[in-house]
Design a protein around this motif. Structure first.
Motif, PDB file in Angstrom:
ATOM      1  N   MET A   1       8.940  50.090   1.050  1.00 37.82           N
ATOM      2  CA  MET A   1      10.287  49.721   0.578  1.00 37.82           C
ATOM      3  C   MET A   1      10.111  48.535  -0.366  1.00 37.82           C
ATOM      4  SD  MET A   1      11.256  46.725   3.764  1.00 37.82           S
ATOM      5  CE  MET A   1      10.819  47.882   5.124  1.00 37.82           C
ATOM      6  N   ASN A   2      11.336  48.356  -1.218  1.00 37.54           N
ATOM      7  CA  ASN A   2      11.158  47.203  -2.211  1.00 37.54           C
ATOM      8  C   ASN A   2      12.218  46.049  -1.783  1.00 37.54           C
ATOM      9  OD1 ASN A   2       9.413  48.821  -3.876  1.00 37.54           O
ATOM     10  ND2 ASN A   2      11.122  49.994  -4.612  1.00 37.54           N
ATOM     11  N   ILE A   3      11.920  44.898  -2.167  1.00 36.33           N
ATOM     12  CA  ILE A   3      12.752  43.801  -1.786  1.00 36.33           C
ATOM     13  C   ILE A   3      13.239  43.127  -3.115  1.00 36.33           C
ATOM     14  CG2 ILE A   3      12.923  41.619  -0.491  1.00 36.33           C
ATOM     15  CD1 ILE A   3      12.453  44.328   1.247  1.00 36.33           C
ATOM     16  N   LEU A   4      14.476  42.543  -3.053  1.00 35.15           N
ATOM     17  CA  LEU A   4      14.887  41.848  -4.002  1.00 35.15           C
ATOM     18  C   LEU A   4      15.462  40.544  -3.367  1.00 35.15           C
ATOM     19  CD1 LEU A   4      15.449  41.503  -7.107  1.00 35.15           C
ATOM     20  CD2 LEU A   4      17.626  42.310  -6.851  1.00 35.15           C
ATOM     21  N   LEU A  58       6.516  47.165  -0.393  1.00 38.48           N
ATOM     22  CA  LEU A  58       6.379  46.608   0.940  1.00 38.48           C
ATOM     23  C   LEU A  58       6.241  47.431   2.118  1.00 38.48           C
ATOM     24  CD1 LEU A  58       6.045  43.510   1.907  1.00 38.48           C
ATOM     25  CD2 LEU A  58       8.331  43.433   2.408  1.00 38.48           C
ATOM     26  N   ALA A  59       5.112  47.357   2.888  1.00 40.94           N
ATOM     27  CA  ALA A  59       4.918  47.926   4.059  1.00 40.94           C
ATOM     28  C   ALA A  59       6.103  48.211   5.081  1.00 40.94           C
ATOM     29  CB  ALA A  59       3.427  47.702   4.760  1.00 40.94           C
ATOM     30  N   GLU A  60       6.267  49.243   5.612  1.00 38.60           N
ATOM     31  CA  GLU A  60       7.177  49.416   6.489  1.00 38.60           C
ATOM     32  C   GLU A  60       7.184  48.439   7.842  1.00 38.60           C
ATOM     33  OE1 GLU A  60      10.091  50.946   5.989  1.00 38.60           O
ATOM     34  OE2 GLU A  60       9.671  51.921   4.183  1.00 38.60           O
ATOM     35  N   LYS A  61       6.045  48.236   8.298  1.00 40.40           N
ATOM     36  CA  LYS A  61       5.884  47.653   9.221  1.00 40.40           C
ATOM     37  C   LYS A  61       4.438  46.670   9.215  1.00 40.40           C
ATOM     38  CE  LYS A  61       4.019  49.884  13.004  1.00 40.40           C
ATOM     39  NZ  LYS A  61       2.720  49.367  13.098  1.00 40.40           N
ATOM     40  N   ALA A 163      20.342  39.228  -1.568  1.00 42.72           N
ATOM     41  CA  ALA A 163      19.168  39.842  -0.684  1.00 42.72           C
ATOM     42  C   ALA A 163      19.120  41.068  -0.295  1.00 42.72           C
ATOM     43  CB  ALA A 163      18.969  38.904   0.416  1.00 42.72           C
ATOM     44  N   LEU A 164      18.321  42.039  -0.910  1.00 43.79           N
ATOM     45  CA  LEU A 164      18.403  43.460  -0.677  1.00 43.79           C
ATOM     46  C   LEU A 164      16.883  44.016  -0.280  1.00 43.79           C
ATOM     47  CD1 LEU A 164      20.486  44.764  -3.550  1.00 43.79           C
ATOM     48  CD2 LEU A 164      21.215  44.406  -1.480  1.00 43.79           C
ATOM     49  N   SER A 165      17.272  45.028   0.794  1.00 47.05           N
ATOM     50  CA  SER A 165      16.006  45.868   0.930  1.00 47.05           C
ATOM     51  C   SER A 165      16.318  47.161   0.586  1.00 47.05           C
ATOM     52  CB  SER A 165      15.600  45.623   2.492  1.00 47.05           C
ATOM     53  OG  SER A 165      14.539  46.494   2.889  1.00 47.05           O
ATOM     54  N   ASP A 166      15.555  47.732  -0.559  1.00 44.54           N
ATOM     55  CA  ASP A 166      16.213  49.158  -1.180  1.00 44.54           C
ATOM     56  C   ASP A 166      17.718  49.087  -1.262  1.00 44.54           C
ATOM     57  OD1 ASP A 166      13.450  50.119  -1.275  1.00 44.54           O
ATOM     58  OD2 ASP A 166      13.448  51.080   0.651  1.00 44.54           O
ATOM     59  N   ASN A 167      18.284  49.916  -0.346  1.00 43.95           N
ATOM     60  CA  ASN A 167      19.686  50.107  -0.505  1.00 43.95           C
ATOM     61  C   ASN A 167      20.486  49.084   0.323  1.00 43.95           C
ATOM     62  OD1 ASN A 167      19.206  52.025  -2.469  1.00 43.95           O
ATOM     63  ND2 ASN A 167      19.749  53.591  -0.971  1.00 43.95           N
ATOM     64  N   ASP A 168      19.949  48.300   1.365  1.00 46.46           N
ATOM     65  CA  ASP A 168      20.387  47.749   2.594  1.00 46.46           C
ATOM     66  C   ASP A 168      20.389  46.058   2.165  1.00 46.46           C
ATOM     67  OD1 ASP A 168      20.579  49.992   3.891  1.00 46.46           O
ATOM     68  OD2 ASP A 168      18.384  49.848   4.593  1.00 46.46           O
ATOM     69  N   LEU A 169      21.389  45.651   2.808  1.00 46.63           N
ATOM     70  CA  LEU A 169      21.515  44.086   2.547  1.00 46.63           C
ATOM     71  C   LEU A 169      20.694  43.502   3.749  1.00 46.63           C
ATOM     72  CD1 LEU A 169      23.092  41.482   1.933  1.00 46.63           C
ATOM     73  CD2 LEU A 169      24.822  42.045   3.707  1.00 46.63           C
ATOM     74  N   VAL A 170      20.065  42.381   3.316  1.00 44.87           N
ATOM     75  CA  VAL A 170      19.180  41.738   4.267  1.00 44.87           C
ATOM     76  C   VAL A 170      20.057  40.422   4.584  1.00 44.87           C
ATOM     77  CG1 VAL A 170      16.989  40.174   4.625  1.00 44.87           C
ATOM     78  CG2 VAL A 170      16.998  42.393   3.262  1.00 44.87           C
ATOM     79  N   GLU A 171      20.348  40.285   5.874  1.00 46.50           N
ATOM     80  CA  GLU A 171      21.427  39.447   6.247  1.00 46.50           C
ATOM     81  C   GLU A 171      20.863  38.078   6.693  1.00 46.50           C
ATOM     82  OE1 GLU A 171      25.131  40.602   8.091  1.00 46.50           O
ATOM     83  OE2 GLU A 171      24.251  42.601   8.187  1.00 46.50           O
ATOM     84  N   PHE A 172      21.238  36.903   6.265  1.00 47.41           N
ATOM     85  CA  PHE A 172      20.685  35.642   6.860  1.00 47.41           C
ATOM     86  C   PHE A 172      21.789  34.665   6.053  1.00 47.41           C
ATOM     87  CE2 PHE A 172      18.303  36.448   3.126  1.00 47.41           C
ATOM     88  CZ  PHE A 172      18.348  35.152   2.452  1.00 47.41           C
ATOM     89  N   GLU A 173      21.522  33.326   6.733  1.00 51.07           N
ATOM     90  CA  GLU A 173      22.561  32.082   6.121  1.00 51.07           C
ATOM     91  C   GLU A 173      21.591  30.946   5.871  1.00 51.07           C
ATOM     92  OE1 GLU A 173      26.406  29.848   8.034  1.00 51.07           O
ATOM     93  OE2 GLU A 173      26.013  31.858   8.321  1.00 51.07           O
ATOM     94  N   ASN A 197      24.615  47.681  -5.793  1.00 46.59           N
ATOM     95  CA  ASN A 197      24.574  48.569  -4.692  1.00 46.59           C
ATOM     96  C   ASN A 197      23.136  48.887  -4.099  1.00 46.59           C
ATOM     97  OD1 ASN A 197      27.456  49.331  -4.869  1.00 46.59           O
ATOM     98  ND2 ASN A 197      26.943  50.442  -6.631  1.00 46.59           N
ATOM     99  N   ASN A 198      22.057  48.740  -5.050  1.00 46.05           N
ATOM    100  CA  ASN A 198      20.777  48.609  -4.878  1.00 46.05           C
ATOM    101  C   ASN A 198      19.842  47.824  -5.976  1.00 46.05           C
ATOM    102  OD1 ASN A 198      20.037  50.614  -6.932  1.00 46.05           O
ATOM    103  ND2 ASN A 198      21.398  52.070  -5.708  1.00 46.05           N
ATOM    104  N   ILE A 199      18.884  48.089  -5.729  1.00 42.03           N
ATOM    105  CA  ILE A 199      17.663  46.965  -6.493  1.00 42.03           C
ATOM    106  C   ILE A 199      17.725  47.513  -7.804  1.00 42.03           C
ATOM    107  CG2 ILE A 199      15.361  46.391  -6.863  1.00 42.03           C
ATOM    108  CD1 ILE A 199      15.183  46.461  -3.911  1.00 42.03           C
TER     109      ILE A 199
END
Length: 692
Positions: A1-4, A58-61, A163-173, A197-199
């Protein structure tokens, strides 16, 4: 995965940007390593309005973890009846396991109980919210602020978090700011907000909205556009690296514009005008083919095209700046430079060391002695005049108003010439500040050389003498730079000057003037140790071996030039095939004789063995020629003479028992070895040399 991760904020100072990005990268690497998450690459980007972190592949786990925790020894963990003791039960409870899960392991110290654990790695996406939130909260800046009702501190108020992980939102506050998919374009030439929409989408849309997030790309754009659009034939835009870095970090999309100013300002020395443009306005000056300043400059706009309004606005601002410079300059020229010297009586250098005027008086006293030592009597009047006027520009309008402090020394030289002082004095005033930083030019004329040394040694010894010693990163009087400056000036000017003698000159003046507050000998020791560290660093930078440097500095040396000559000689001699064996023998000589405290007295009648007679003869012959050799500073012959005695020393240790039962014979042999050790180490303490 990729992170932004993109942290959006109000514009931060240019100098904050790169350190913040470096911290982002360093901190995420530490987190990922500690949490066993592999990655391929980490990249950072930044503008005044955003800090961007990109993690690729980034490794999946997390990696699974097998842990073996060793407990107490088996005989301590189990009683004679085979049951667990209190120590054994305590270990079981601490590990959260059953007694049946214990294992016995073999170690070099015997059998021990142990607990094996398997920790299954978590999915990386479950770690990301905590990780990215911690990254933001963990950032520190040279100056931070609070805003609104927020408790956290940041360089400037945060505006948004993407904050994104591939197409997904990384939620935090973070402090009420929720991460999302929203980013913002250029403040004036982009959309106020747009959805990501994505990275991959981010990198396309951010550029479409006229934001160049890559610092190196922005920097290259500036240079290319300046070279292409901002200079004519025979003109050169001065692009200094430090200013280029700063300007790059002031804009999100650069566009250089050429502005002009009234040519009447060129009556002011061009260094003043250039400093005003570079330091105060972040402009790039333009020179002609002869290096003369033209009434033109380059300003880098934070925009996608040129603007007449921006051009005129910057021209107006610069005109006001240059008007101030011209006013200061003209006012300063109304009186000769020496008239400023009296004002220095009211400018405190340091409360215990007195005023700058008193400091100059001490420097002159040191200089008078130095002139005699170095044989510059013919330059005496010019040197003393240079010292007298060296700080006079500090109370001029140009420097004293804090507008052009970078020009101290340069303005002093300019005003000296305008006041009728000779060129040597004027040049000395300017050069005595050199070197101002590592790699800076060094003074060339003797007036600047002596003035610079006297000024620095008075500062250095004076501060130590009143207890102002640098500690850690704290060095308010730049004593490390002063010490290094002295060393480099001496080398560059090839001065036959002893550091020990120089320190003594300053100490004597401080003591005579009643300034010294600490024990004189203690101050001398501390300053010498401080200077030696700078000397070591200079020689290391020159490529000499550390052990050679320490060996030479451990003996008394007349001056730094002789130290270097000895180092060159050691380099040459060390290539001899027998060098390492000889050093080993000399270490043996030193080790055997180091504890001998009785009076050194060699009685020839007590020399019984042929090998010790030969060694004694070698020693006596060496003594007879050593003074002549050292008098000529012929260190190569000296060390080669030592080398020539290798077989004699070898034979002595092979056939002579130093610690003889007869106390007189033993002491005689120890006296011989002690005498040898002393004469061998007159050029360098050869026992400190490492055998390679």
């Amino acid at each position: 995965m990729n992170i932004l991760l993109e942290i959006g904020m109000e514009e931060i100072p240019a100098r904050f940007l790169k350190p913040a990005l470096n911290d982002l990268e360093k901190n995420i690497k530490i987190y990922l390593k500690e949490n066993r998450v592999a990655f391929e690459e980490i990249k950072t980007y930044g503008t005044p309005r955003r800090l961007v972190l990109s993690i690729l592949n980034l490794a999946e786990k997390q990696e699974d973890l097998n842990i073996l925790n060793q407990g107490p020894a088996k005989h301590i963990a189990f009683g004679s009846n085979g049951d667990l003791t209190k120590a054994g039960m305590g270990f079981v409870k601490s590990q959260g396991i059953e007694a049946t899960d214990l294992e016995i392991i073999e170690t070099s110290k015997g059998e021990y109980i142990a607990a094996k654990k398997f920790v299954k790695g978590k999915e990386t996406k479950t770690l990301l919210p905590e990780a990215l939130k911690g990254l933001i909260e963990g950032l520190t800046f040279p100056k931070s602020m609070k805003w609104s009702d927020k408790k956290m501190k940041f360089a400037r108020p945060i505006q948004w978090i993407l904050a994104l992980s591939d197409n997904d939102l990384v939620e935090f506050e973070v402090e009420g700011y929720k991460s999302g998919r929203i980013s913002r374009g250029h403040r004036f030439f982009g959309e106020k907000e747009f959805t990501i929409n994505n990275i991959d989408d981010y990198f396309i849309k951010i550029r479409d909205n006229n934001v160049i997030i890559d610092i190196e790309e922005r920097k290259n754009m500036i240079v290319e556009m300046i070279n292409k659009n901002c200079s004519s034939v025979g003109e050169k835009v001065v692009i200094e690296d430090e200013l280029l870095d700063e300007v790059t970090n002031l804009v999100e999309y650069p566009y250089p514009i050429v502005g002009t100013f009234n040519s009447e300002f060129l009556e002011v020395p061009q260094d003043v005008l250039i400093i005003s443009m570079q330091v105060h306005q972040r402009y790039f000056p333009i020179l002609d083919s002869e290096g003369n300043l033209l009434p033109k400059f380059v300003v880098v706009r934070n925009g996608i095209d040129g603007s007449e309004n921006v051009k005129k606005g910057n021209e107006k601002v610069l005109s006001a700046r240059l008007s101030d410079a011209r006013f200061f300059y003209q006012e300063d020229l109304k009186k000769p430079l020496f008239k400023n010297v009296e004002k220095l009586k009211h400018v405190v250098f340091q409360k215990d060391l007195g005023t700058i005027f008193q400091k100059l008086e001490r420097s002159k006293k040191i200089a008078e002695k130095l002139i005699d030592i170095l044989g510059f009597e013919g330059n005496k009047s010019d040197i003393l005049r240079t010292i007298e006027l060296s700080k006079a520009d500090l109370v001029s309008n140009m420097i004293g108003e804090k507008e052009f402090t970078k020009l101290q020394g340069f303005m002093g030289a300019e005003y000296a010439l305008k006041s009728g002082e000779n060129e040597k004095v004027a040049k000395g005033i300017e050069e005595h500040y050199y070197p101002r930083y590592q790699g800076d030019k060094l003074p060339q004329n003797i007036e600047g050389v002596i003035t610079g040394i006297c000024d620095r040694i008075d500062t250095l010894v004076g501060c130590f003498g009143v207890g102002l010693i640098p500690s850690g990163s704290k060095d308010p009087f730049a004593l490390r730079r002063s010490a290094l400056g002295i060393v480099n000036i001496i080398f560059n000017s090839k001065l036959d000057l002893s550091i020990d003698e120089l320190i003594n000159l300053s100490l004597n003046v401080l003591e005579t003037d009643g300034v010294l507050k600490k024990n004189k000998e203690k101050v001398k020791t501390d300053v010498m140790e401080f200077m030696n560290q700078r000397i070591i660093n200079v020689f290391l930078d020159k490529g000499y071996r550390r052990d050679f440097i320490m060996a030479v500095l451990s003996v008394k040396n007349e001056n730094l030039l002789e130290v270097e000559k000895k180092l060159l000689t050691l380099n040459e001699v060390s290539s001899n095939a027998n060098f390492n064996e000889l050093v080993s023998l000399l270490k043996r000589v030193g080790n055997i004789s180091k504890d001998y405290k009785d009076k050194v007295n060699i009685n020839e009648e007590l020399l019984k063995e042929d090998a010790e007679k030969s060694l004694y003869n070698f020693y006596m012959e060496f003594v007879s020629i050593s003074e002549e050799i050292l008098g000529k500073n012929d260190y190569l012959i000296y060390l080669k003479t030592i080398l020539s005695g290798k077989e004699i020393i070898d034979a002595f240790f092979d056939s002579v028992m130093v610690m003889d039962k007869d106390e007189n014979i033993k002491n005689n042999r120890l006296s011989l070895l002690t005498s040898l050790n002393t004469i061998f180490n007159r050029v360098a303490n050869l026992s400190l040399i490492e055998i390679k």
